[in-house]
Scaffold this active site. Sequence first.
Site, PDB file in Angstrom:
ATOM      1  N   GLY A 125     -37.346   0.787  27.263  1.00  0.00           N
ATOM      2  CA  GLY A 125     -37.699  -0.602  26.993  1.00  0.00           C
ATOM      3  C   GLY A 125     -37.627  -0.888  25.490  1.00  0.00           C
ATOM      4  N   CYS A 126     -37.619  -2.178  25.155  1.00  0.00           N
ATOM      5  CA  CYS A 126     -37.455  -2.569  23.742  1.00  0.00           C
ATOM      6  C   CYS A 126     -38.724  -2.275  22.936  1.00  0.00           C
ATOM      7  CB  CYS A 126     -37.036  -4.025  23.642  1.00  0.00           C
ATOM      8  SG  CYS A 126     -38.006  -5.154  24.651  1.00  0.00           S
ATOM      9  N   PHE A 127     -39.884  -2.772  23.380  1.00  0.00           N
ATOM     10  CA  PHE A 127     -41.135  -2.419  22.697  1.00  0.00           C
ATOM     11  C   PHE A 127     -41.306  -0.895  22.713  1.00  0.00           C
ATOM     12  CE2 PHE A 127     -43.303  -6.715  23.543  1.00  0.00           C
ATOM     13  CZ  PHE A 127     -43.410  -7.028  22.199  1.00  0.00           C
TER      14      PHE A 127
END
EC number: 1.2.1.38
Length: 324
Positions: free
Chosen positions: A134-136
């Site tokens: 995921g990005c976070f």
Amino acid sequence: MIKAGIIGGSGYTGGELIRILLNHPEVEIDFVYSTTRAGKQVTTAHPDLLGLTHLEFTGKVNPNIDVVFLCLGHGNSTQFLKEHQFSKDTKIIDLSNDFRLQADAVLDGKKFVYGLPELKKEEIQKAKYIANPGCFATAIQLALLPMAQSDFLQNDVHINAMTGSTGAGVSPSATSHFSWRNNNISWYKPFTHQHLEEINESLNSFENDIGELFFLPNRGNFTRGILATAYSPFEGSEAEAIELYQNFYADAIFTHIASDAIHLKQVVNTNQCHIHLHKYKNILLITSAIDNLLKGASGQAVQNMNLMFGFQEDLGLQLKAGVF
Ligand SMILES: NC(=O)c1ccc[n+]([C@@H]2O[C@H](COP(=O)([O-])OP(=O)(O)OC[C@H]3O[C@@H](n4cnc5c(N)ncnc54)[C@H](OP(=O)(O)O)[C@@H]3O)[C@@H](O)[C@H]2O)c1
């Protein structure tokens, strides 16, 4: 040249993949699948590609391609793979969170490797199936991995991160509507964001004690990028912290330690993660910045593809930051 297919090509991460792969010297885009735009030009969804491609979206997949990227929402990748067969040699890179956790990593005998190159490069090089982080999760793990490996995360960690509106995908929602988002800022899912699970799995892979991660995600008034800060007690000096991070990322081609304070625009439109370290009293403040659609999604997916096919790791990913 290898042949690639993209599923969900009209969305944001799919669009970024098309842009990168059109310029990748070892890849030919074989098809871009869409449930809603089959038969239409790819430029109807991505007008910036006008003059660069005549590709049309398709409603059919070619099962004999070398690599397929799944750019679909949560749950849709599993569904898509149940409904569509690919050859046994086709490598699959999934950008959703369907296969990221160890408990979810196997589907019909396919074992997905968590695709964070800074943590699992050798496994990725041998993998056939990748669960892209995921990005976070990417921004936060890259900020904390060296501390976790060296057993310096025994205390609680406080994390604050802000993302641009593209993090929520192409479909408009109440909180991505211009009138709401512009000149605005807000937090959401305080301490319960779904990326905490994959972050905790990675940090715990070193088998050291890890304190609780208190993560506050924020929506920012900009379109792309994530700036994350995390702080926790650290007994060493700032110079020792910098050395720890430089050693951990010595072989990382896209993750770099900055000597000056960092800002978002220095990484936007690139596959870079920049990290800065600052010591105050007994606290170490760690700041990391990535582009959510590149190092946080499509750029990292291509980095993983390069590793899986034995290409140079940054092939097609030598991108230029917007900066101004
Ligand atoms: N945005 C980010 O910064 C980011 C970062 C990291 C990871 N991710 C993850 O990457 C995935 C894609 O994100 P995104 O931002 O690109 O989303 P998006 O902009 O909403 O695009 C997803 C696309 O999937 C297609 N689609 C929707 N339902 C489908 C279904 N049932 N079967 C097949 N195709 C379907 C749609 O395209 P058609 O209508 O053309 O079929 C849609 O445009 C998500 O799982 C997201 O969590 C996103």
